[in-house]
Design an enzyme around this catalytic site. Structure first.
Site, PDB file in Angstrom:
ATOM      1  N   HIS A   1      44.139   6.185  -0.822  1.00  0.00           N
ATOM      2  CA  HIS A   1      45.277   6.671  -0.043  1.00  0.00           C
ATOM      3  C   HIS A   1      46.385   5.629   0.086  1.00  0.00           C
ATOM      4  O   HIS A   1      47.523   5.956   0.412  1.00  0.00           O
ATOM      5  CB  HIS A   1      44.830   7.166   1.338  1.00  0.00           C
TER       6      HIS A   1
ATOM      7  N   SER B   1      43.869  -0.885   5.674  1.00  0.00           N
ATOM      8  CA  SER B   1      43.205  -0.048   4.674  1.00  0.00           C
ATOM      9  C   SER B   1      43.121  -0.747   3.328  1.00  0.00           C
ATOM     10  O   SER B   1      44.119  -1.254   2.818  1.00  0.00           O
ATOM     11  CB  SER B   1      43.956   1.271   4.503  1.00  0.00           C
TER      12      SER B   1
ATOM     13  N   ASP C   1      37.980   7.911  -1.807  1.00  0.00           N
ATOM     14  CA  ASP C   1      39.071   7.078  -1.288  1.00  0.00           C
ATOM     15  C   ASP C   1      38.994   5.632  -1.775  1.00  0.00           C
ATOM     16  O   ASP C   1      39.128   4.694  -0.997  1.00  0.00           O
ATOM     17  CB  ASP C   1      39.102   7.109   0.243  1.00  0.00           C
TER      18      ASP C   1
END
Length: 483
Positions: free
Chosen positions: A108, A225, A152
């Site tokens: 992402h 992230s 992901d």
């Protein structure tokens, strides 16, 4: 009257007095310090030294990722911002997993990227004030090798440079309460470290999903992230991925993709550019008490085979509908997510060793595994936001060519436009979704993006439009009026 040390007769005597006083005071101080433990023996001092050594080991392998992309943005009067994309700049974190310039991050972070750059840490990062105030930063271009949106994870590559890599921890040895550190760039703040514990070694956030995460209370915020969650040995326990929060910031509920998943996905993305899952040709379901009662099963929990696909490897090996799974490759399986997760991580050419319970007796089966390809991950990676835009429909699309048609499963016909994402600025509200396949416009077959653009631009405002699409294996019509 006290004689002054500045007068000639007493100057030499005063010097001797001062020297002797210093020696006596120094000896007293030494004797006093000898009765106390030295600072290096203090537990807190040793902890600080250990953390300092850890940061010096880890920081050279942690990078900030800068992305120019088409991503989610807010539009006036719209509430479904999660499916509308527009040009934006964002940042995340990542770490070097292979010294040849391979970098792991979250999918992402780079989804829809038009350009990806990484910011290397300063030379000899040691966490000191001098390093923190250093304005020197090396910016390098990176390319996306491959990604899997379902798990992901994404793999990047920087060319022409050697980088120190971080080792991956052995997931089976990770334990609850273990000390961990989160490295990354939260909210764009480079070279940030936070500290916490492993709250749970295997947290299943969604009970219907096979995905498992390492839960931690180490503060993680947007921008973390893709960064590493490391143990005290500098090994990557997991990839920081998301938080559960009421406020939007850290509430002590952070989740990282486990090192075992990262290891398997890295190997596959590096070698193939996409994830190649294995399957044996069976469908399974969770055993409920009602099911156990109705079928007279010997247990009211676990996983039962609900279908054996005709002509598949499972059928050839003798698997039957109604078999209850006991173990898979030596690992016990008593729930649906654990079976799916083990198949996701399986990266072996050996046959699947399956033990089942049939008529109250355990039986062992050796079943050849075949690959189930995730074609949409590879299709998404091929999308170029500049070349793939169909502004009239507000989508980014990819043409189905011979390569995609050969790799894709479930396509009705080897033509059409695959919707990769929605783009901001559409003239009409068209309820298309990612993974839809546009087959025709008003009955006219669509084979290329140019066909689709010409067909839409030829229509006047107020014209009735009907798209034929394939969605989840089924054909359907989408009618709308062109604004």
């Amino acid at each position: 009257m006290i004689p002054s040390c500045q007068t000639r007769p007493f100057r030499h005597a005063c010097s001797l007095f001062l020297l002797s006083s210093l020696l006596l005071n120094g000896a007293a101080a030494f004797a006093q310090s000898a009765t106390k433990p030295v600072a290096a023996q203090d537990p807190l001092a040793r902890m600080n030294e250990s953390v300092d050594a850890l940061t010096k080991k880890v920081w050279p392998s942690v990078v900030q990722i800068l992305v120019t992309s088409y991503g989610a943005r807010e539009e006036s009067g719209r509430t479904d911002t999660s499916v509308v994309v527009g040009r934006q700049r964002s940042s995340g974190s990542g770490f070097v997993i292979d010294p040849e310039g391979y970098i792991i991050t979250n999918a992402h972070v780079v989804s829809g990227a038009q350009r990806v750059q990484i910011v290397l840490p300063p030379e000899n990062p040691d966490g000191t004030l001098a390093t923190a105030l250093s304005g020197r930063a090396q910016l390098l271009s990176a390319r996306i090798v491959g990604m899997t949106t379902e798990l992901d994870l994404a793999l990047l590559k920087v060319e022409g440079i050697k980088l120190p890599a971080l080792p991956l921890a052995i997931y089976s040895q990770v334990h609850q309460g273990e000390t961990v550190f989160a490295f990354g760039s939260p909210i764009g703040l480079r070279n940030t470290i936070t500290h916490g514990l492993v709250s749970a070694v295997a947290r299943q956030v969604d009970p219907d999903s096979p995905l498992i995460y390492v839960q931690t209370d180490a503060p993680i915020n947007p921008g973390n992230s893709g960064g590493p969650l490391v143990n005290i040995r500098g090994e990557v326990v997991g990839v920081n991925t998301f938080i559960v929060s009421q406020s939007g910031g850290n509430d002590g509920l952070g989740f990282a993709i486990p090192s075992a998943t990262v290891r398997t996905i890295f190997r596959q993305l590096k070698q193939y550019g996409l994830v190649r899952r294995q399957e044996i040709g069976m469908s399974i379901q969770t055993i409920s008490q009602t099911m156990a009662g109705g079928l007279g099963l010997p247990r009211d929990y676990g996983v039962i085979v609900s279908d054996v696909w005709p002509g598949g490897p499972a059928e050839a090996a003798g698997l039957k509908v109604g078999d209850i799974l006991v173990s898979l490759d030596g690992q016990p399986v008593d729930n649906l997510p654990s079976v799916n997760y083990q198949f996701r991580l399986r990266d072996s050419p050996e046959k699947v060793k399956l033990v089942v319970l049939r008529d109250g007796v355990q039986q062992g089966l050796n079943i050849a595994a075949v690959e189930e390809r995730s074609e949409f991950d590879s299709v998404s990676a091929q999308a170029d936001p500049e070349k793939s835009l169909v502004s009239e429909l507000g989508i980014l699309g990819v043409e189905i060519d011979k390569q995609i048609a050969a790799a894709a499963t479930g396509l009705r016909d080897p033509y059409g436009i695959i919707v990769v994402a929605r783009a901001a600025g559409a003239a009409s509200e068209v309820p298309l979704q990612p993974r839809d396949v546009i087959r025709a416009v008003n009955g006219k077959k669509m084979s290329t993006l140019q066909d689709l653009r010409q067909a839409m631009s030829a229509l006047k405002p107020g014209a009735a439009v009907t798209l034929q699409i394939q969605r989840e294996g089924k054909l359907m019509y989408i009618p709308f009026t062109l604004d």
